[in-house]
Structure formats: structure tokens, C-alpha cells
Design an enzyme around this catalytic site. Structure first.
Site, short mmCIF file in Angstrom:
data_model
loop_
_atom_site.label_atom_id
_atom_site.label_comp_id
_atom_site.label_asym_id
_atom_site.label_seq_id
_atom_site.Cartn_x
_atom_site.Cartn_y
_atom_site.Cartn_z
N ARG A 8 -3.22 11.89 2.75
CA ARG A 8 -3.39 11.07 1.55
C ARG A 8 -3.65 11.98 0.36
O ARG A 8 -3.11 11.77 -0.73
CB ARG A 8 -4.57 10.10 1.73
N GLN A 29 -0.12 5.01 0.85
CA GLN A 29 -0.36 5.27 2.28
C GLN A 29 0.93 5.67 2.98
O GLN A 29 0.95 6.56 3.82
CB GLN A 29 -0.95 4.01 2.94
N CYS A 63 -3.38 3.65 9.36
CA CYS A 63 -3.81 4.00 8.00
C CYS A 63 -5.33 4.16 7.91
O CYS A 63 -5.82 4.79 7.00
CB CYS A 63 -3.31 2.96 7.01
N ASP A 113 -2.38 -1.94 12.13
CA ASP A 113 -3.38 -1.97 11.05
C ASP A 113 -4.39 -3.05 11.44
O ASP A 113 -4.15 -3.85 12.36
CB ASP A 113 -2.67 -2.31 9.73
N HIS A 116 0.87 -1.19 0.00
CA HIS A 116 0.00 0.00 0.00
C HIS A 116 0.91 1.24 0.00
O HIS A 116 0.95 2.00 0.96
CB HIS A 116 -0.90 -0.02 1.24
N1 NVA Z 1 -4.47 -4.03 5.44
C1 NVA Z 1 -5.68 -3.33 5.14
C2 NVA Z 1 -5.40 -1.91 4.77
C3 NVA Z 1 -6.62 -1.08 4.55
C4 NVA Z 1 -6.32 0.33 4.11
C5 NVA Z 1 -6.42 -4.04 4.01
O1 NVA Z 1 -5.76 -4.47 3.05
O2 NVA Z 1 -7.63 -4.20 4.09
N1 CP Z 2 -6.15 3.77 4.36
C1 CP Z 2 -6.87 3.51 3.26
O1 CP Z 2 -6.35 3.17 2.21
O2 CP Z 2 -8.20 3.71 3.42
P1 CP Z 2 -9.37 3.27 2.40
O3 CP Z 2 -9.38 1.76 2.41
O4 CP Z 2 -10.61 3.87 3.00
O5 CP Z 2 -9.08 3.80 1.04
#
Ligand code: NVA
Ligand code: CP
Length: 309
Positions: free
Chosen positions: A291, A132, A263, A223, A129
Site C-alpha cells: 500500500r 488497494q 486487503c 474480504d 477501493h
Molecule cells: N470492505 C471493507 C474493506 C476494508 C478495507 C470495508 O469497506 O470495510
Molecule cells: N485495507 C485497508 O484499506 O485497510 P485500512 O482499513 O486499515 O485502511
């Protein structure tokens, strides 16, 4: 032309430059100045997973830069009905100027990028990600805590952990990761991060002990224990992750003035206690707002690279 698929492909200087561009644009925005660096451009946003922040920040960011963003859910486009990725990439990139994708496999965005005529941005995959982390680091810069970072990541070894590992390796700071047994980070990503760390001086350690990780940390982050796509494992994970909640007791082991990042979305009473979350909600929501600013910096930076290529 450059894509933004993982931080691995970027040098420390490039990462800092993108954040610098984002901070400049943020300053302009706060002063009511819109330079419209992406006037008349279109960003296609392909979403195969849910999102609040990513969608709102990219769509708003593109508008503020003078461009337009298209929200393309896989429920609505033919990709979700089996049109090949490489065909979708060739069609979308023949009409749009940039593409942001949120999906499952990293290989999907890699294939898309291979066939795309325009820059592709990773808006989250199962593996990484990276956008982020641009916002997270921007926030640490703004809070004047980006020097001598000792970061602790407590929780699931997931896309966020992997991105923290690459950021630490590139920028050369210390990162201690504590996950439950069986939920460690990906061994290949760890090996790669350790290889990069050798040249940057970063120290990346992994353990199963949250206390060990947080002791003396300047930044603590976590997270969700159940990422998108893992919903069926939620109840089992809650049992296994017992003892990995970031709460006051754990935070008391960190350095005085420690910063907490998340995040979002955050699940209180699971990966973070209500108290810790609310105590640090100021920085966490600045992180969320960043972001917008960091990604505007990224899009302007990628556009410049494309024009120079
Ligand atoms: N690890 C989480 C991050 C969400 C922004 C996911 O992949 O759902
Ligand atoms: N942190 C993040 O990416 O949030 P969303 O899943 O809401 O986009």
C-alpha cells in the site's frame, strides 16, 4: 489534471505505469534513497471511516516523498458538522496539493473532485477501493504471478469485489466471483466491467458457488463479510455467509502454488480460516506493505500529470 476516484478512468497502460513508478520508488527506499519528489507538498487526508493501513501508508508515504500529510477526521473538521462538500473542497484544495478521502458514498468524492483544484484520491468508498488494487496487483507482479491470472473472489459483493472487477476488466484477466444470494455485486458495476472486458478479453463470471470459483484459480481472495457501516448486520451476515469461508478444503481446489490475498483487516474463522491465513501471511503482509509503495507511485504520477496539464 487527473483524479483517482475509480480504476474505470484509467487505461491498462496507466495502471501498469503507476505500479512501475511505485516499484521504482520502493527500490530506492530499500536502498536508502529518498528523491523527495513531493518536497514541500501537503496531502490532506479526510477520513469519515476508520483505517489502519490507509492512514499509515499515505502519511508515511508523503513524509518519505519530502512532503507532509494532514489527518482530518470528520469528527474534527466542519464537514462533519454540515459544512458543504463543495466549500470544504474549495478551501482544502486552495492550501493543499493533493487530497485523499475515505468516505461512504462515491458521489461524495465525485462532488469533492468537481470543486477541487488539486488531485483527489479515493481511499475507499462503499463502492470502490482502487488504491488497494494497485497494491494487490503490485504484489502479484513481485511474486511473478501477474501473467494468465485466474482470480477467485469468495465472499461479499462489496467495494473490494467491484475494484477487482474493474482491474480484471482493464487488464484482461479472468475473475470468478462467488457470493451468497442477496449479496451479489452491484449490477451496474458488473455491466460496466463486462463492457470493458469485451475489449480487453477479460472473463468475469458471478455465481453462488465458492468451489466453482476456486477450481483451478491461481489467486484466491476474500474480504470481510461486514464492511464498515454494516456493523448492525454482522450477526445476520455470519449466518448467511456460512459456507463461504476460504479454508484448506476450498483452497485445495485451486492450482498448485495458488496465492491468497486479503486487503485486511482479516477475521479468522469467518471469511478465512486461521490455517489459510497463516499459511499465506507472507504474501498478505507484503500486500499490506505495498500500500505504501503503490500509493507513493500514484501520488508522484498524479503530481506529474498535474504539472503537465
Ligand atoms: N470492505 C471493507 C474493506 C476494508 C478495507 C470495508 O469497506 O470495510
Ligand atoms: N485495507 C485497508 O484499506 O485497510 P485500512 O482499513 O486499515 O485502511
Amino acid at each position: 489534471m487527473r483524479h483517482f476516484l475509480t480504476l474505470k478512468d484509467f487505461t491498462k497502460d496507466e495502471i501498469l505505469e503507476i505500479i512501475e513508478v511505485g516499484l521504482e520508488i520502493k527500490k530506492d527506499l530499500k536502498a536508502g534513497i529518498y528523491k523527495e519528489q513531493l518536497k514541500n507538498q501537503t496531502l490532506a487526508m479526510v477520513f469519515e471511516k476508520s483505517s489502519t493501513r490507509t492512514r499509515v501508508s499515505f502519511e508515511t508515504g508523503m513524509f518519505q516523498l519530502g512532503g507532509h500529510a494532514l489527518f482530518l477526521s470528520n469528527r474534527d473538521i466542519h464537514l462533519g458538522r454540515g459544512e458543504p462538500i463543495k466549500d470544504t473542497a474549495r478551501v482544502i484544495s486552495s492550501m493543499c496539493d493533493m487530497v485523499m478521502i475515505r468516505t461512504f458514498a462515491q458521489s461524495m468524492i465525485e462532488e469533492f473532485a468537481e470543486y477541487s483544484k488539486v488531485p483527489v484520491i479515493n481511499g475507499l468508498t462503499d463502492s470502490f477501493h482502487p488504491v488497494q488494487l494497485l497494491a494487490d496487483y503490485m504484489t502479484l507482479v513481485e511474486y511473478n504471478v501477474s501473467e494468465n491470472i485466474i482470480a477467485a473472489y469468495v465472499g461479499d459483493g462489496n467495494n473490494m469485489t467491484h475494484s477487482w472487477m474493474i482491474l480484471a476488466a482493464k487488464l484482461g484477466f479472468e475473475l470468478r466471483i462467488a457470493t451468497p444470494k442477496g449479496y451479489e455485486v452491484d449490477a451496474a458495476v458488473l455491466e460496466e466491467a463486462q463492457k470493458i472486458a469485451k475489449t480487453s478479453g477479460a472473463v468475469i463470471t458471478t455465481s453462488h458457488d465458492p468451489k466453482e470459483a476456486v477450481k483451478g484459480a491461481t489467486v484466491v481472495t476474500t474480504d470481510t463479510w461486514t464492511s464498515m457501516g454494516q456493523e448492525a448486520e454482522k450477526n445476520e451476515r455470519i449466518k448467511i455467509f456460512n459456507g463461504f469461508m476460504v479454508d484448506d478444503k476450498l483452497m485445495s481446489l485451486a492450482q498448485k502454488g495458488v496465492k491468497f490475498l486479503h486487503c485486511l483487516p482479516a477475521y479468522r474463522g469467518l471469511e478465512v480460516s486461521e490455517e489459510v491465513f497463516e499459511q499465506h501471511s507472507g504474501i498478505v503482509f507484503d500486500e499490506a506493505e505495498n500500500r505504501l509503495h503503490a500509493q507513493k507511485g500514484l501520488m508522484v504520477w498524479l503530481d506529474k500529470q498535474r504539472k503537465n496539464s
